[in-house]
Design a protein around this motif. Structure first.
Motif, PDB file in Angstrom:
ATOM      1  N   PHE A   1     -50.944  35.575  22.903  1.00 22.87           N
ATOM      2  CA  PHE A   1     -49.988  35.924  22.315  1.00 22.87           C
ATOM      3  C   PHE A   1     -48.593  35.393  22.544  1.00 22.87           C
ATOM      4  CE2 PHE A   1     -52.907  39.623  21.985  1.00 22.87           C
ATOM      5  CZ  PHE A   1     -53.075  39.786  20.614  1.00 22.87           C
ATOM      6  N   GLN A   2     -48.603  34.958  23.689  1.00 21.75           N
ATOM      7  CA  GLN A   2     -47.258  33.960  24.145  1.00 21.75           C
ATOM      8  C   GLN A   2     -47.537  32.714  23.408  1.00 21.75           C
ATOM      9  OE1 GLN A   2     -46.082  33.987  28.135  1.00 21.75           O
ATOM     10  NE2 GLN A   2     -45.159  32.104  28.075  1.00 21.75           N
ATOM     11  N   HIS A   3     -48.758  32.245  23.602  1.00 20.04           N
ATOM     12  CA  HIS A   3     -48.944  31.018  23.002  1.00 20.04           C
ATOM     13  C   HIS A   3     -48.501  30.957  21.447  1.00 20.04           C
ATOM     14  CE1 HIS A   3     -52.359  30.096  26.216  1.00 20.04           C
ATOM     15  NE2 HIS A   3     -51.009  29.978  26.608  1.00 20.04           N
ATOM     16  N   GLN A   4     -48.885  32.037  20.638  1.00 21.59           N
ATOM     17  CA  GLN A   4     -48.312  32.166  19.224  1.00 21.59           C
ATOM     18  C   GLN A   4     -47.077  32.233  19.152  1.00 21.59           C
ATOM     19  OE1 GLN A   4     -50.587  35.693  18.491  1.00 21.59           O
ATOM     20  NE2 GLN A   4     -52.656  34.454  17.739  1.00 21.59           N
ATOM     21  N   VAL A   5     -46.242  32.945  20.108  1.00 20.07           N
ATOM     22  CA  VAL A   5     -44.993  32.899  20.085  1.00 20.07           C
ATOM     23  C   VAL A   5     -44.284  31.470  20.221  1.00 20.07           C
ATOM     24  CG1 VAL A   5     -42.639  33.666  21.258  1.00 20.07           C
ATOM     25  CG2 VAL A   5     -44.706  35.186  21.027  1.00 20.07           C
ATOM     26  N   GLU A   6     -44.737  30.697  21.174  1.00 17.98           N
ATOM     27  CA  GLU A   6     -44.229  29.339  21.559  1.00 17.98           C
ATOM     28  C   GLU A   6     -44.691  28.426  20.247  1.00 17.98           C
ATOM     29  OE1 GLU A   6     -46.349  28.751  24.954  1.00 17.98           O
ATOM     30  OE2 GLU A   6     -44.818  29.619  26.200  1.00 17.98           O
ATOM     31  N   ALA A   7     -45.749  28.631  19.569  1.00 14.57           N
ATOM     32  CA  ALA A   7     -46.420  27.872  18.292  1.00 14.57           C
ATOM     33  C   ALA A   7     -45.279  28.259  17.208  1.00 14.57           C
ATOM     34  CB  ALA A   7     -47.613  27.936  18.002  1.00 14.57           C
ATOM     35  N   ASP A   8     -44.907  29.389  16.982  1.00 17.35           N
ATOM     36  CA  ASP A   8     -43.890  29.638  16.070  1.00 17.35           C
ATOM     37  C   ASP A   8     -42.559  28.860  16.118  1.00 17.35           C
ATOM     38  OD1 ASP A   8     -45.449  31.280  14.590  1.00 17.35           O
ATOM     39  OD2 ASP A   8     -44.471  33.203  14.958  1.00 17.35           O
ATOM     40  N   GLY A   9     -42.166  29.062  17.415  1.00 15.46           N
ATOM     41  CA  GLY A   9     -40.910  28.364  17.790  1.00 15.46           C
ATOM     42  C   GLY A   9     -41.143  26.885  17.555  1.00 15.46           C
ATOM     43  N   ALA A  10     -42.230  26.187  18.062  1.00 11.79           N
ATOM     44  CA  ALA A  10     -42.110  24.708  17.742  1.00 11.79           C
ATOM     45  C   ALA A  10     -42.357  24.393  16.223  1.00 11.79           C
ATOM     46  CB  ALA A  10     -43.545  24.306  18.357  1.00 11.79           C
ATOM     47  N   GLU A  11     -42.973  25.376  15.452  1.00 11.77           N
ATOM     48  CA  GLU A  11     -43.073  25.067  14.208  1.00 11.77           C
ATOM     49  C   GLU A  11     -41.776  25.012  13.450  1.00 11.77           C
ATOM     50  OE1 GLU A  11     -45.765  26.741  10.381  1.00 11.77           O
ATOM     51  OE2 GLU A  11     -45.430  27.967  11.910  1.00 11.77           O
ATOM     52  N   ALA A  12     -40.901  26.172  13.725  1.00 10.86           N
ATOM     53  CA  ALA A  12     -39.449  26.106  13.245  1.00 10.86           C
ATOM     54  C   ALA A  12     -38.677  24.845  13.706  1.00 10.86           C
ATOM     55  CB  ALA A  12     -38.780  27.401  14.034  1.00 10.86           C
ATOM     56  N   SER A  13     -38.564  24.414  14.776  1.00 13.27           N
ATOM     57  CA  SER A  13     -38.097  23.058  15.174  1.00 13.27           C
ATOM     58  C   SER A  13     -38.492  21.937  14.493  1.00 13.27           C
ATOM     59  CB  SER A  13     -38.248  22.823  16.622  1.00 13.27           C
ATOM     60  OG  SER A  13     -37.938  23.870  17.366  1.00 13.27           O
TER      61      SER A  13
ATOM     62  N   LEU B   1     -39.451  22.219  11.272  1.00 13.74           N
ATOM     63  CA  LEU B   1     -38.990  22.357   9.893  1.00 13.74           C
ATOM     64  C   LEU B   1     -37.497  22.361   9.736  1.00 13.74           C
ATOM     65  CD1 LEU B   1     -41.291  25.359   8.831  1.00 13.74           C
ATOM     66  CD2 LEU B   1     -41.495  23.042   8.226  1.00 13.74           C
ATOM     67  N   GLY B   2     -36.996  21.965  10.975  1.00  7.64           N
ATOM     68  CA  GLY B   2     -35.522  21.554  10.987  1.00  7.64           C
ATOM     69  C   GLY B   2     -34.548  22.839  11.541  1.00  7.64           C
ATOM     70  N   ALA B   3     -35.020  23.919  11.833  1.00  6.98           N
ATOM     71  CA  ALA B   3     -34.401  25.016  12.108  1.00  6.98           C
ATOM     72  C   ALA B   3     -33.514  24.751  13.306  1.00  6.98           C
ATOM     73  CB  ALA B   3     -35.099  26.394  12.517  1.00  6.98           C
ATOM     74  N   LYS B   4     -32.297  25.146  13.229  1.00 11.58           N
ATOM     75  CA  LYS B   4     -31.377  24.956  14.476  1.00 11.58           C
ATOM     76  C   LYS B   4     -30.765  26.331  15.015  1.00 11.58           C
ATOM     77  CE  LYS B   4     -31.069  20.639  13.624  1.00 11.58           C
ATOM     78  NZ  LYS B   4     -31.954  19.561  14.436  1.00 11.58           N
TER      79      LYS B   4
ATOM     80  N   ASP C   1     -41.844  29.083   0.163  1.00 13.09           N
ATOM     81  CA  ASP C   1     -42.804  28.168  -0.377  1.00 13.09           C
ATOM     82  C   ASP C   1     -42.835  26.756   0.226  1.00 13.09           C
ATOM     83  OD1 ASP C   1     -44.883  27.530  -2.228  1.00 13.09           O
ATOM     84  OD2 ASP C   1     -43.713  26.806  -3.737  1.00 13.09           O
ATOM     85  N   ARG C   2     -42.391  26.446   1.224  1.00 18.03           N
ATOM     86  CA  ARG C   2     -42.524  25.234   2.171  1.00 18.03           C
ATOM     87  C   ARG C   2     -41.738  24.307   1.334  1.00 18.03           C
ATOM     88  NH1 ARG C   2     -45.081  24.502   7.461  1.00 18.03           N
ATOM     89  NH2 ARG C   2     -45.188  26.728   7.987  1.00 18.03           N
ATOM     90  N   LYS C   3     -40.608  24.648   0.442  1.00 13.26           N
ATOM     91  CA  LYS C   3     -39.758  23.721  -0.464  1.00 13.26           C
ATOM     92  C   LYS C   3     -38.270  24.168  -0.003  1.00 13.26           C
ATOM     93  CE  LYS C   3     -43.378  22.990  -4.161  1.00 13.26           C
ATOM     94  NZ  LYS C   3     -43.184  22.999  -5.628  1.00 13.26           N
ATOM     95  N   TYR C   4     -38.046  25.213  -0.104  1.00 18.62           N
ATOM     96  CA  TYR C   4     -36.576  25.394  -0.008  1.00 18.62           C
ATOM     97  C   TYR C   4     -36.430  26.078   1.357  1.00 18.62           C
ATOM     98  CZ  TYR C   4     -35.997  24.722  -4.744  1.00 18.62           C
ATOM     99  OH  TYR C   4     -35.928  24.187  -6.374  1.00 18.62           O
ATOM    100  N   ALA C   5     -35.158  26.170   2.096  1.00 22.39           N
ATOM    101  CA  ALA C   5     -34.901  26.929   3.298  1.00 22.39           C
ATOM    102  C   ALA C   5     -33.545  27.484   3.090  1.00 22.39           C
ATOM    103  CB  ALA C   5     -34.831  25.891   4.235  1.00 22.39           C
TER     104      ALA C   5
END
Length: 237
Positions: A163-175, A177-180, A188-192
């Motif tokens: 479950f910690q790995h999933q939390v960390e994976a989510d954070g890495a994915e956000a990065s 995708l350009g999340a600051k 739809d992976r087209k708009y943010a």
């Protein structure tokens, strides 16, 4: 159409953003075609569970930002007014600052049970309105049970490394995708959409993205369910 929302349960703008998103979705006529997935984003992974000034949010932020106590109070009062406009009751006097990892572990477990949104809402309310300590295992067990998890499932969430790995994976994915920062909405992976945008602005993006999504999915049909018979004479009502 899928919408992914990255947030931290200790981010004041994330709870406001959730309410604004809900307001937009309520006005969206095709909301039944929307799938929402909540994802984890920790604003401060290095924060201890019991930081200095844990019981005084104003002093904690003042020390962290290098501003005066009065400036911190004024800043929080402004955020509280924003929350009130969104229908929320922020009680900064009660809040207990802590690391959000354990809360995110609970959310990840809740998602496996189809309770992701319910977990987000309950944890937001517990932190911002009730002043619950979201690093306390007993508190988290109580909150987990209140949304439909068992005590065993909460313990699993807090102890199983997956479950910690999933939390960390989510954070890495956000990065990637350009999340600051958060909230961060990906449609739809087209708009943010970054930040707690007004519901009217979120609705505009939803309408644009949905029109494109529907065009890309021409075989989509809307089914209103009634009494049916399936192959093998399996009739249901």
């Amino acid at each position: 159409m899928k919408i992914e929302i990255w947030s931290d349960v200790m981010c004041p703008f994330c709870y406001i953003g959730k309410r604004n998103f809900e307001a937009a979705l309520a006005k969206f006529p095709d909301r039944d075609d929307i799938e929402v997935e909540w994802k984890s984003f920790r604003l401060d992974p290095a924060m201890p569970e019991v930081p200095r000034y844990q019981e005084n949010m104003y002093q904690f932020v003042a020390a962290r930002k290098g501003i005066s106590y009065d400036q911190s109070v004024a800043m929080h009062e402004q955020v509280a007014r924003m929350a009130e406009n969104a229908g929320l009751d922020y009680q900064f006097d009660k809040m207990l600052v802590t690391n959000s990892l354990k809360a995110h572990r609970i959310i990840q477990m809740a998602k496996t049970k189809g309770l992701g949104e319910k977990a987000e809402e309950r944890l937001f309310y517990a932190y911002f309105t009730e002043g619950k300590n979201l690093s306390d295992d007993a508190v988290l067990t109580e909150l987990g049970i209140s949304i439909g998890l068992t005590a065993t499932e909460v313990k699993e969430a807090l102890t199983n490394p997956v479950f910690q790995h999933q939390v960390e994976a989510d954070g890495a994915e956000a990065s990637r995708l350009g999340a600051k920062g958060v909230p961060f909405f990906v449609i739809d992976r087209k708009y943010a959409i970054a930040g707690a945008q007004p519901g009217t602005e979120i609705l505009k993006v939803l309408q644009t993205a949905y029109a494109e999504w529907k065009k890309d999915n021409p075989g989509l049909i809307h089914v209103r369910q009634g009494n049916t018979c399936a192959p093998g004479n399996d009739c249901t009502n």
